[in-house]
Design a protein around this motif. Structure first.
Motif, short mmCIF file in Angstrom:
data_model
loop_
_atom_site.label_atom_id
_atom_site.label_comp_id
_atom_site.label_asym_id
_atom_site.label_seq_id
_atom_site.Cartn_x
_atom_site.Cartn_y
_atom_site.Cartn_z
N ILE A 94 -12.86 -42.80 -37.96
CA ILE A 94 -14.00 -41.91 -37.85
C ILE A 94 -15.16 -42.89 -38.73
O ILE A 94 -16.21 -42.88 -38.07
N GLN A 97 -16.24 -45.60 -36.44
CA GLN A 97 -17.06 -45.15 -35.27
C GLN A 97 -18.52 -44.85 -35.62
O GLN A 97 -19.56 -44.80 -34.83
N ILE A 98 -18.53 -44.01 -36.75
CA ILE A 98 -19.96 -43.58 -37.33
C ILE A 98 -20.81 -44.77 -37.65
O ILE A 98 -22.10 -44.93 -37.31
N ILE A 140 -17.01 -33.25 -39.73
CA ILE A 140 -15.65 -33.25 -39.65
C ILE A 140 -14.79 -33.15 -40.65
O ILE A 140 -15.06 -33.69 -41.92
N HIS A 162 -16.11 -29.93 -36.69
CA HIS A 162 -14.68 -30.29 -35.95
C HIS A 162 -13.54 -30.31 -36.93
O HIS A 162 -13.84 -30.70 -37.99
N ASP A 633 -12.16 -39.73 -30.11
CA ASP A 633 -13.29 -40.55 -29.92
C ASP A 633 -14.51 -39.64 -30.40
O ASP A 633 -14.45 -38.50 -30.32
N LEU A 634 -15.56 -40.54 -30.70
CA LEU A 634 -16.72 -39.72 -31.40
C LEU A 634 -18.08 -39.98 -30.50
O LEU A 634 -18.29 -41.30 -30.23
N ARG A 635 -18.80 -39.12 -29.80
CA ARG A 635 -19.87 -39.43 -29.09
C ARG A 635 -21.04 -38.68 -29.59
O ARG A 635 -20.90 -37.90 -30.24
N HIS A 644 -17.54 -31.35 -27.27
CA HIS A 644 -15.97 -31.96 -27.09
C HIS A 644 -15.71 -31.75 -25.82
O HIS A 644 -16.18 -31.12 -24.84
N TRP A 652 -12.31 -36.12 -27.11
CA TRP A 652 -13.68 -36.72 -27.84
C TRP A 652 -14.26 -35.46 -28.49
O TRP A 652 -14.32 -34.24 -28.11
N ILE A 655 -21.41 -35.28 -31.97
CA ILE A 655 -22.33 -35.14 -33.12
C ILE A 655 -23.74 -34.99 -32.33
O ILE A 655 -24.05 -35.62 -31.15
#
Length: 705
Positions: A94, A97-98, A140, A162, A633-635, A644, A652, A655
């Motif tokens: 996480i 990805q951020i 999260i 989440h 995954d993060l979108r 989601h 996924w 945010i």
């Protein structure tokens, strides 16, 4: 950010009056039919606007990054099974990805153990409140969903929440639940602990059948085994046999379920600390004859509301011999058989105050008293001159348990009671108010005592005349015997030569005889304060103590050194690593210490469960994802859009970028310069004059007409 502002050079009343005047001129011009009314009215309004000072305010904006909160639950229940690896992998992914998202910051928060359990809701509410709502893009949490402060969850969050749920779908656990337990119980009376054995999760079929072995022990001794059913509340009877702390340890055998073992066995046992208290201390006081100190014992014992006293005094003078049978001299019948044969075990302490052997108690009764002491009873002898004569208790069968033997000599001279080295260590005499030190005399003197020779193993804690034993104490079998070789303690109560701590000394002797924990000379005490902070006190008659060996709940051991703080007292401070049951040992002395609740809250339930956070997740538009299915995954999604879904390979979560900004500077620019306003006003006035003049020329007749 651009805005129109006004900065009048004159008070607002002046431009306002000018604007009103311009409007009135326009109305008048229309009424009179003048052609230039529009231009003249605009000229007046322009003049009013010029005085109002209109200007354009230009703001310089700077974009702010979005904030994502990552809350990692690293409490004790998250150390089970594969959960630590799941947490580390999910946190790392996480964060990666951020970091790849533009203008996005990550706030990482780690939640650790608390004595009240997993306070995830409190930590989450504080984290959300600490960030501006205009920048919060998402929250999260990596957790097993087991929180103990659900009432503290926020009502709503203005960003998707989440939950990444740790654990496996087929996890299961068996636990011992203490539903109700008393904090205090009467000694030798039955107390009840209500408990239940419960299964959570996907329990294997092989583990559901049959009963469960329940093991019970008090202070680590005499373990008992019972077969009990599952999921049924049971009342467990326990009997407390001594005063002070009693630790009842309860455990169940690990279930046999083949390869599918339960999550943990930490909740398969519990420790309940019950403080034993006496209902009433039953004391039998037998005075051999009336004397000045007789009321000392009676007043002491009667003043204690926790004591039931039975007192008999033998009234026949020692020098009288008239042939009257002794059983006919009492004001009431002396129930010797009932007291010393049938009901003797009902007493916690028997005191013989200047008692003479006169045939009232036959030898068999004295032998029964010996048996009573060896089985755990207590005898206290307050002796006078009779101890040195032929009617001495030492010459009866009871002489085998007395802590000292009289020599037959009575010392008739004033003396000052002194503490011995053992007396400065023994809890009965240590710390008595005004104890003499060196040549300083703080106590009054006594006038008479009997000379005795202590038995081997007996402790002489006070001496009198010629440094002879004054207070001697000993243990016999399971019981205790104390002897005070003088009947002069009442002089302290009368204030003779300043007196002394008469009541305190006699109270301590009596309560030591009755095995009160605070007066044990060999004791290991643990004072728990501040959660897991413990202060150990080792009380001993020896010159040294320790090291203290501590066995933790997980079986590991450690040793700590004890430091002497006063005579016979050795102490140390220690902080336990976690709640649970600890075993303490110093040579032959052992005890059990329960820290924290009967069963730590972190292990009351261990199977991951999303129910506690599901309502808030749903209301925020978030999603609960099991990490056993993979890291999502993060979108980035728009505000209000679905946050989601299911991708090609895995789930996924989204945010919501906020596009927040802050103003870093302001610049004000006049709408027009002063000369432009002047030209505008003059132009409008000139236009009005020209229009009006042209119309006037058209209305005149031609020349010569």
């Amino acid at each position: 950010m651009t805005q129109l502002r006004f900065d009048p050079s004159l008070p607002w009343l002046v431009p306002a009056a000018l604007a009103v005047l311009a409007l009135l001129v326009m109305v008048f011009s229309i009424w009179r039919g003048l052609r230039g009314w529009l231009w003249r009215g605009c000229a007046g309004l322009a003049a009013a606007a010029a005085l109002a000072g209109p200007a354009m305010e230009l703001g310089q904006r700077s974009g702010l990054s979005d904030i994502v909160i990552l809350l990692e639950d690293r409490t004790a229940s998250q150390d089970l099974g594969e959960r630590p690896g799941q947490i580390d992998a999910a946190s790392k992914d996480i964060a990666r990805q951020i970091a790849a998202m533009p203008d996005t910051e990550l706030r990482r928060i780690s939640l650790t153990d608390d004595v009240d359990g997993t306070l995830l809701a409190t930590r989450l509410a504080r984290a959300v409140a600490a960030e501006p709502a205009s920048r919060l893009a998402g929250v999260i949490t990596i957790t097993d969903g087991l929180l103990h402060d659900s009432a503290m969850l926020p009502e709503t969050i203005d960003a998707p929440l989440h939950v990444l749920l740790t654990g496996q779908p087929d996890d299961w656990d068996r636990r011992l639940v203490i539903e109700e337990a008393p904090a205090f119980a009467l000694i030798d009376q039955e107390a009840r602990i209500r408990l239940r054995i419960s299964d959570d999760g996907e329990v294997p079929a092989s583990a559901r059948a049959g009963s469960v072995n329940l093991r019970i022990s008090i202070d680590g001794e005499d373990e008992q085994l019972f077969a009990v059913p599952l999921d049924v509340s049971l009342d467990l009877p326990v009997t407390i046999d001594h005063a002070g702390q009693n630790v009842v340890q309860i455990s169940i055998d690990a279930p046999d379920a083949g390869d599918r073992t339960e999550l943990t066995d930490r909740n398969n046992s519990a420790a309940v600390s019950i403080t034993g208290v006496r209902d009433r201390l039953r004391v039998l006081l037998v005075s051999g004859e009336p004397h000045a100190g007789e009321r000392t014992w009676r007043n002491l014992l009667k003043s204690d509301a926790a004591v039931d006293l039975i007192h008999f005094t033998i009234l026949r003078p020692p020098d009288k011999s008239d042939g009257v049978p002794v059983d006919e001299l009492s004001l009431i019948a002396f129930p010797t058989r009932e007291l010393f044969l049938e009901r003797i075990d009902d007493f916690d302490l028997i005191i013989f105050d200047r008692y003479r052997v006169r045939g009232i108690l036959p030898p068999d009764y004295f032998r029964n008293i010996v048996r009573y002491v060896e089985d755990g009873g207590a005898i206290l002898v307050a002796a006078g001159p009779e101890m040195a004569g032929v009617e001495s208790l030492n010459l009866s069968p009871m002489g085998t348990i007395l802590p000292a033997r009289p020599t037959g000599r009575v010392i008739e001279q004033p003396f000052l009671p002194q503490l011995t080295d053992d007396g400065r260590r023994h809890p009965v005499t240590a710390g008595l108010t005004g104890a003499p030190e060196g040549n300083e005399e703080h106590w009054g003197r006594w006038l008479r005592m009997a000379e005795v020779i202590p038995e081997a193993g007996a402790a002489t804690v006070m001496t009198g005349a010629e440094d002879k034993p004054l207070l001697v104490m000993n243990r016999v079998g399971k019981g205790r015997v104390a002897m005070l070789t003088s009947d002069q303690v009442w002089l302290w109560g009368r204030g003779f030569e300043g007196g002394g701590p008469q009541l305190e000394l006699l109270r301590r002797i009596a309560h030591w005889s009755m095995k009160e924990p605070e007066l044990e000379e060999e004791a290991l005490l643990a004072d728990v304060s501040g959660g897991l902070n413990v202060r150990f006190t080792r009380r001993t008659m020896l010159e040294s103590a320790g090291p203290l060996e501590i066995t933790r709940p997980d079986g590991e051991t450690e040793t700590i050194s004890l430091r002497e703080t006063e005579k016979g007292r050795f102490t140390a401070s220690w902080t336990a690593p976690s709640a649970g049951l600890y075993r303490l040992r110093d040579h032959d002395l052992e005890r059990v210490l329960a820290l924290g609740p009967a069963a730590p809250r972190e292990f009351e339930r261990t199977v991951a469960d999303e129910a506690g956070m599901a309502p808030l997740v749903k209301s925020s538009g978030g999603k609960v994802v099991r990490l056993s299915d993979g890291i999502p995954d993060l979108r980035a999604v728009k505000v209000g859009a679905r946050a989601h879904g299911r991708g090609v390979r895995r789930d996924w979560i989204g945010i919501t970028p906020r596009d927040a900004a802050t103003v870093t500077g302001l610049r004000r620019k006049p709408l027009m310069p002063d000369w432009a306003w002047l030209c505008l006003i003059a132009g409008l006035a000139l236009a009005g004059w020209l229009v009006e003049g042209r119309n006037r020329d058209r209305s005149l007749p031609p020349n010569g007409a």
